[in-house]
Design a protein around this motif. Sequence first.
Motif, PDB file in Angstrom:
ATOM      1  N   TYR A 148      54.192  44.602  38.667  1.00 24.65           N
ATOM      2  CA  TYR A 148      53.485  43.424  39.159  1.00 24.65           C
ATOM      3  C   TYR A 148      54.090  42.165  38.555  1.00 24.65           C
ATOM      4  O   TYR A 148      54.242  42.052  37.332  1.00 24.65           O
ATOM      5  CB  TYR A 148      52.007  43.531  38.801  1.00 24.65           C
ATOM      6  CG  TYR A 148      51.192  42.311  39.156  1.00 24.65           C
ATOM      7  CD1 TYR A 148      50.938  41.974  40.482  1.00 24.65           C
ATOM      8  CD2 TYR A 148      50.680  41.482  38.168  1.00 24.65           C
ATOM      9  CE1 TYR A 148      50.187  40.868  40.815  1.00 24.65           C
ATOM     10  CE2 TYR A 148      49.917  40.366  38.485  1.00 24.65           C
ATOM     11  CZ  TYR A 148      49.678  40.062  39.808  1.00 24.65           C
ATOM     12  OH  TYR A 148      48.934  38.947  40.128  1.00 24.65           O
ATOM     13  N   THR A 190      52.857  35.872  31.239  1.00 26.01           N
ATOM     14  CA  THR A 190      51.420  36.058  31.424  1.00 26.01           C
ATOM     15  C   THR A 190      50.645  34.768  31.234  1.00 26.01           C
ATOM     16  O   THR A 190      49.492  34.663  31.650  1.00 26.01           O
ATOM     17  CB  THR A 190      50.904  37.110  30.435  1.00 26.01           C
ATOM     18  OG1 THR A 190      51.238  36.694  29.094  1.00 26.01           O
ATOM     19  CG2 THR A 190      51.524  38.473  30.710  1.00 26.01           C
ATOM     20  N   ASN A 201      50.891  36.783  44.047  1.00 29.74           N
ATOM     21  CA  ASN A 201      51.116  38.219  43.970  1.00 29.74           C
ATOM     22  C   ASN A 201      52.522  38.587  44.413  1.00 29.74           C
ATOM     23  O   ASN A 201      52.919  38.274  45.537  1.00 29.74           O
ATOM     24  CB  ASN A 201      50.118  38.962  44.865  1.00 29.74           C
ATOM     25  CG  ASN A 201      48.690  38.817  44.383  1.00 29.74           C
ATOM     26  OD1 ASN A 201      48.386  39.085  43.228  1.00 29.74           O
ATOM     27  ND2 ASN A 201      47.800  38.386  45.276  1.00 29.74           N
ATOM     28  N   LEU A 244      54.563  42.237  44.172  1.00 29.29           N
ATOM     29  CA  LEU A 244      54.556  43.641  43.759  1.00 29.29           C
ATOM     30  C   LEU A 244      55.907  44.255  44.087  1.00 29.29           C
ATOM     31  O   LEU A 244      56.317  44.309  45.247  1.00 29.29           O
ATOM     32  CB  LEU A 244      53.436  44.402  44.471  1.00 29.29           C
ATOM     33  CG  LEU A 244      53.364  45.910  44.188  1.00 29.29           C
ATOM     34  CD1 LEU A 244      53.092  46.169  42.708  1.00 29.29           C
ATOM     35  CD2 LEU A 244      52.296  46.568  45.065  1.00 29.29           C
ATOM     36  N   ASN A 268      43.780  39.257  43.340  1.00 32.84           N
ATOM     37  CA  ASN A 268      44.801  39.692  42.401  1.00 32.84           C
ATOM     38  C   ASN A 268      45.164  41.150  42.668  1.00 32.84           C
ATOM     39  O   ASN A 268      44.328  42.049  42.528  1.00 32.84           O
ATOM     40  CB  ASN A 268      44.278  39.527  40.974  1.00 32.84           C
ATOM     41  CG  ASN A 268      45.372  39.757  39.941  1.00 32.84           C
ATOM     42  OD1 ASN A 268      46.426  40.306  40.237  1.00 32.84           O
ATOM     43  ND2 ASN A 268      45.130  39.317  38.719  1.00 32.84           N
ATOM     44  N   ASN A 307      47.085  43.056  40.989  1.00 35.06           N
ATOM     45  CA  ASN A 307      47.164  43.846  39.763  1.00 35.06           C
ATOM     46  C   ASN A 307      45.874  44.614  39.491  1.00 35.06           C
ATOM     47  O   ASN A 307      45.895  45.688  38.894  1.00 35.06           O
ATOM     48  CB  ASN A 307      47.484  42.938  38.578  1.00 35.06           C
ATOM     49  CG  ASN A 307      47.969  43.718  37.376  1.00 35.06           C
ATOM     50  OD1 ASN A 307      48.709  44.695  37.506  1.00 35.06           O
ATOM     51  ND2 ASN A 307      47.550  43.293  36.190  1.00 35.06           N
ATOM     52  N   LEU A 322      46.064  48.049  41.415  1.00 36.46           N
ATOM     53  CA  LEU A 322      47.200  48.958  41.226  1.00 36.46           C
ATOM     54  C   LEU A 322      46.738  50.320  40.711  1.00 36.46           C
ATOM     55  O   LEU A 322      45.919  50.403  39.791  1.00 36.46           O
ATOM     56  CB  LEU A 322      48.198  48.378  40.237  1.00 36.46           C
ATOM     57  CG  LEU A 322      49.153  47.292  40.728  1.00 36.46           C
ATOM     58  CD1 LEU A 322      50.132  46.918  39.631  1.00 36.46           C
ATOM     59  CD2 LEU A 322      49.897  47.733  41.961  1.00 36.46           C
TER      60      LEU A 322
END
Length: 432
Positions: A61, A67, A75, A77, A180, A182, A185
């Motif tokens: 991701y 971060t 997003n 991926l 989001n 993430n 996932l």
Amino acid sequence: ACFHTVGMTPHPRANYRWAREVGAADSIQTPGTNMLESEHDIDFCVCVCVSLSLCQVSFEYNPGRSTQMADPSLNVLHVRAVGPDDTIHYLWSTLGAPTVLLVYTSSSNSSLHINWTRLEQRDPSHAVRIEPAEAVVYSTAVVFSRVLEYDDVNNVANISQVPVDSLYPAYQLEELTWDNVNATLNRSRLTAQLRGRNATSQLFGNGSFTFRISAFEGTSRDLELPCLLHTANSSKLEFLVDGVAPRGNRSRFTLELFVLEDAGVRRELRAVRSIDDEYTPSIFQMDQLVAVRENRSTITSFLQWKPVAYVSQEPSLASSVPARQNSLKPDRNHSLPAFSIAYAFFGAQVPTAAAVNISFGGPGGEFYNVRRHISWSALIGHGEPPQERFSVLVMAIMSVGLGLPILLLVWGAMTVWIVRRKRTPSLYQPVN
């Protein structure tokens, strides 16, 4: 990219450049297809799942992004499928219009690099690249631009036959707010989800447009309808319209998408028919949007689906409706989205595009307002698309069904011949 039991046609390992001019969307013409709509209460679908793991698949991701740069709606991926000597990179993103970028390389060590500063500024100056560049053999992208809603006054379920004034304002997917990725996932099951909504529109409420993503390490078949056969060279997307309030009692929906293609490659829309509906009851056809190189018959990539969608949370024969493909018409005022992550890979000049839309619902059938749910599945991959084959069960049934009558005929003929032979009187009289 990975070897599997279906068998893929190898492709020449040569580099290709993208066209530098924007081409008009190709008009893809195929005959209309009819689909049997059934109201049976009993479903019979035999889905035998056999998987052979010969490919290493990983999810990442927002690769290489700090971060501290907190923007949950941004997003990216990266799905990386590594074979013995090659790699397929899938890049799913909701930056701009939802897009999947596919890049095939002739190296098992190729890697993705993203310039996040350029990408966040939506600078198309190659913010996304695959290295080593000389290992890139082929690349393509599917851009999901709009969801169209129209008032089907005559219940024909065909957007190409609907007057322009029956179209509601389109949902521009690049303008939606996306959750989001993430948080959805699942690295063990190799799945993720892109879920978009318009927070300021009362039409959405708890509803959404969603793309469910699945990757595969080998050859297997879905256990849920439409039971698509997939390989390590493909990924699956499932598009859902769920809970979005219609703007009319006779509303139907259509998904519009563009395929950005390499120079020297043309897109063909093919319908592959079969006599077997073992895995998807009442469906005897597979639609395929394939990329074919000029001057040769080699298929380099595909978008494959069965012409069926489902209007219930649990897909079944009773909840199946047609998913009809239509070429876009010039008077529909269609155009490519303002931005997509595909542009960040190809550069400022967009490659030629082929456009197609998928309409959900059948003539005379119920409208979206009845159930307020649509699900449609497709595969995107490199190389030859998976080919449906008769299962062992069907082959056994066919053998018994065809072989037993022949065996009975032979046995009956021999029996009659033996009986007649015994009853035939001799022409010679015994001599005393």
